[in-house]
Each structure stands twice: as structure tokens, then as C-alpha cells.
Write a protein that holds these residues in place. Structure first.
Motif, PDB file in Angstrom:
ATOM      1  N   LEU A   1       0.822  -1.206   0.000  1.00 43.16           N
ATOM      2  CA  LEU A   1       0.000   0.000   0.000  1.00 43.16           C
ATOM      3  C   LEU A   1       0.855   1.256   0.000  1.00 43.16           C
ATOM      4  O   LEU A   1       1.981   1.257   0.483  1.00 43.16           O
ATOM      5  CB  LEU A   1      -0.915   0.019   1.231  1.00 43.16           C
ATOM      6  CG  LEU A   1      -1.932  -1.115   1.349  1.00 43.16           C
ATOM      7  CD1 LEU A   1      -2.696  -0.993   2.665  1.00 43.16           C
ATOM      8  CD2 LEU A   1      -2.884  -1.108   0.170  1.00 43.16           C
ATOM      9  N   ALA A   2       0.276   2.329  -0.499  1.00 44.41           N
ATOM     10  CA  ALA A   2       0.923   3.637  -0.482  1.00 44.41           C
ATOM     11  C   ALA A   2      -0.159   4.695  -0.281  1.00 44.41           C
ATOM     12  O   ALA A   2      -1.348   4.427  -0.443  1.00 44.41           O
ATOM     13  CB  ALA A   2       1.667   3.885  -1.793  1.00 44.41           C
ATOM     14  N   GLY A   3       0.274   5.876   0.097  1.00 47.94           N
ATOM     15  CA  GLY A   3      -0.648   6.993   0.216  1.00 47.94           C
ATOM     16  C   GLY A   3      -1.702   6.796   1.291  1.00 47.94           C
ATOM     17  O   GLY A   3      -1.453   6.218   2.350  1.00 47.94           O
ATOM     18  N   ARG A   4      -2.893   7.287   0.998  1.00 45.58           N
ATOM     19  CA  ARG A   4      -4.000   7.246   1.963  1.00 45.58           C
ATOM     20  C   ARG A   4      -4.349   5.823   2.389  1.00 45.58           C
ATOM     21  O   ARG A   4      -4.555   5.592   3.588  1.00 45.58           O
ATOM     22  CB  ARG A   4      -5.226   7.956   1.369  1.00 45.58           C
ATOM     23  CG  ARG A   4      -6.438   7.903   2.225  1.00 45.58           C
ATOM     24  CD  ARG A   4      -6.566   9.143   3.070  1.00 45.58           C
ATOM     25  NE  ARG A   4      -7.810   9.089   3.829  1.00 45.58           N
ATOM     26  CZ  ARG A   4      -7.892   9.386   5.099  1.00 45.58           C
ATOM     27  NH1 ARG A   4      -6.840   9.808   5.751  1.00 45.58           N
ATOM     28  NH2 ARG A   4      -9.031   9.314   5.724  1.00 45.58           N
ATOM     29  N   PRO A   5      -4.433   4.836   1.491  1.00 38.01           N
ATOM     30  CA  PRO A   5      -4.736   3.476   1.946  1.00 38.01           C
ATOM     31  C   PRO A   5      -3.705   2.951   2.954  1.00 38.01           C
ATOM     32  O   PRO A   5      -4.057   2.264   3.911  1.00 38.01           O
ATOM     33  CB  PRO A   5      -4.731   2.644   0.662  1.00 38.01           C
ATOM     34  CG  PRO A   5      -5.101   3.623  -0.404  1.00 38.01           C
ATOM     35  CD  PRO A   5      -4.435   4.915   0.021  1.00 38.01           C
ATOM     36  N   ARG A   6      -2.436   3.289   2.779  1.00 42.21           N
ATOM     37  CA  ARG A   6      -1.403   2.862   3.735  1.00 42.21           C
ATOM     38  C   ARG A   6      -1.637   3.532   5.087  1.00 42.21           C
ATOM     39  O   ARG A   6      -1.538   2.895   6.140  1.00 42.21           O
ATOM     40  CB  ARG A   6      -0.012   3.189   3.202  1.00 42.21           C
ATOM     41  CG  ARG A   6       1.094   2.778   4.158  1.00 42.21           C
ATOM     42  CD  ARG A   6       2.480   3.006   3.550  1.00 42.21           C
ATOM     43  NE  ARG A   6       3.519   2.716   4.502  1.00 42.21           N
ATOM     44  CZ  ARG A   6       3.947   1.499   4.849  1.00 42.21           C
ATOM     45  NH1 ARG A   6       3.395   0.437   4.276  1.00 42.21           N
ATOM     46  NH2 ARG A   6       4.908   1.333   5.739  1.00 42.21           N
ATOM     47  N   TYR A   7      -1.963   4.822   5.060  1.00 40.21           N
ATOM     48  CA  TYR A   7      -2.234   5.554   6.292  1.00 40.21           C
ATOM     49  C   TYR A   7      -3.411   4.918   7.043  1.00 40.21           C
ATOM     50  O   TYR A   7      -3.332   4.701   8.255  1.00 40.21           O
ATOM     51  CB  TYR A   7      -2.527   7.022   5.953  1.00 40.21           C
ATOM     52  CG  TYR A   7      -2.988   7.835   7.126  1.00 40.21           C
ATOM     53  CD1 TYR A   7      -2.096   8.247   8.113  1.00 40.21           C
ATOM     54  CD2 TYR A   7      -4.326   8.197   7.252  1.00 40.21           C
ATOM     55  CE1 TYR A   7      -2.525   8.998   9.199  1.00 40.21           C
ATOM     56  CE2 TYR A   7      -4.763   8.948   8.333  1.00 40.21           C
ATOM     57  CZ  TYR A   7      -3.859   9.346   9.297  1.00 40.21           C
ATOM     58  OH  TYR A   7      -4.283  10.083  10.364  1.00 40.21           O
TER      59      TYR A   7
END
Length: 111
Positions: A26-32
């Protein structure tokens, strides 16, 4: 006879799967969002693990008595602010124990 895992073991398995298998992709908002979920699962696990210590600390700080725990807590805060517990070593120890248990539950190591 089935050997069912405990709720804590299931939460730990879900947290581990999330951090080890899902988060790396994941990266970005989904990772957060996934990191927030992993953190919440970790807090829940530590709360389960420390339930006995938390209850003991709370009972030491606010012994059973008339009124709700919130009411007894508010009365204690008022008494502390009024200086009625200055130099009270037992209360200091109970406050320290409560803070230590709470910090152990809420501090979140990074995955």
C-alpha cells in the motif's frame, strides 16, 4: 474437541497479516488507513493483556465507594486541586501506577 484461538490471538493474527502482508503493498492514503487500523488492533491487544493491571491500578486510585467511578474521580481531582492530598505518598504511587499502565497500553510501536 476443538482448540479455538482466543480473541486476543485472533486480533494478533489479523494485525500481523495486515502489517506483514497488506501494508507493504500500500501507499498513500490506503497505507495511512491501514496503519491506523494496525495501531488500533495493537492498542486493543495491549488493553486485553494489561486488563488485570489496569483494573488493579484503577481500584488502588479510586477504591470502591459511593458514586460512580467518574464521580469518585471528579471528587479526587477536586481534592487534589484544593491541596488536600499534598505530600500523600500513597496517592502519588497510585497515580504513577495508573499512568504507567495507561502509557503501556497506549504507546504504539511502529510496525
Amino acid at each position: 474437541m476443538r482448540d479455538d484461538p482466543s480473541g486476543a490471538a485472533l486480533i494478533e493474527a489479523a494485525r500481523r497479516a495486515l502489517t506483514e502482508e497488506v501494508l507493504p503493498g500500500l501507499a498513500g492514503r490506503p497505507r495511512y488507513v491501514a496503519l491506523m487500523v494496525a495501531n488500533a488492533l495493537g492498542i486493543a491487544l495491549r488493553e486485553i493483556d494489561q486488563a488485570g493491571a489496569a483494573t488493579h491500578a484503577r481500584e488502588r486510585l479510586l477504591p470502591p465507594g459511593p458514586g460512580s467511578e467518574d464521580e469518585r474521580g471528579a471528587a479526587l481531582v477536586g481534592a487534589i486541586r484544593a491541596g488536600r492530598h499534598d505530600g500523600d505518598g500513597a496517592l502519588h504511587g497510585a497515580l504513577t501506577e495508573t499512568a504507567t499502565v495507561s502509557a503501556g497500553i497506549w504507546k504504539a510501536p511502529l510496525p
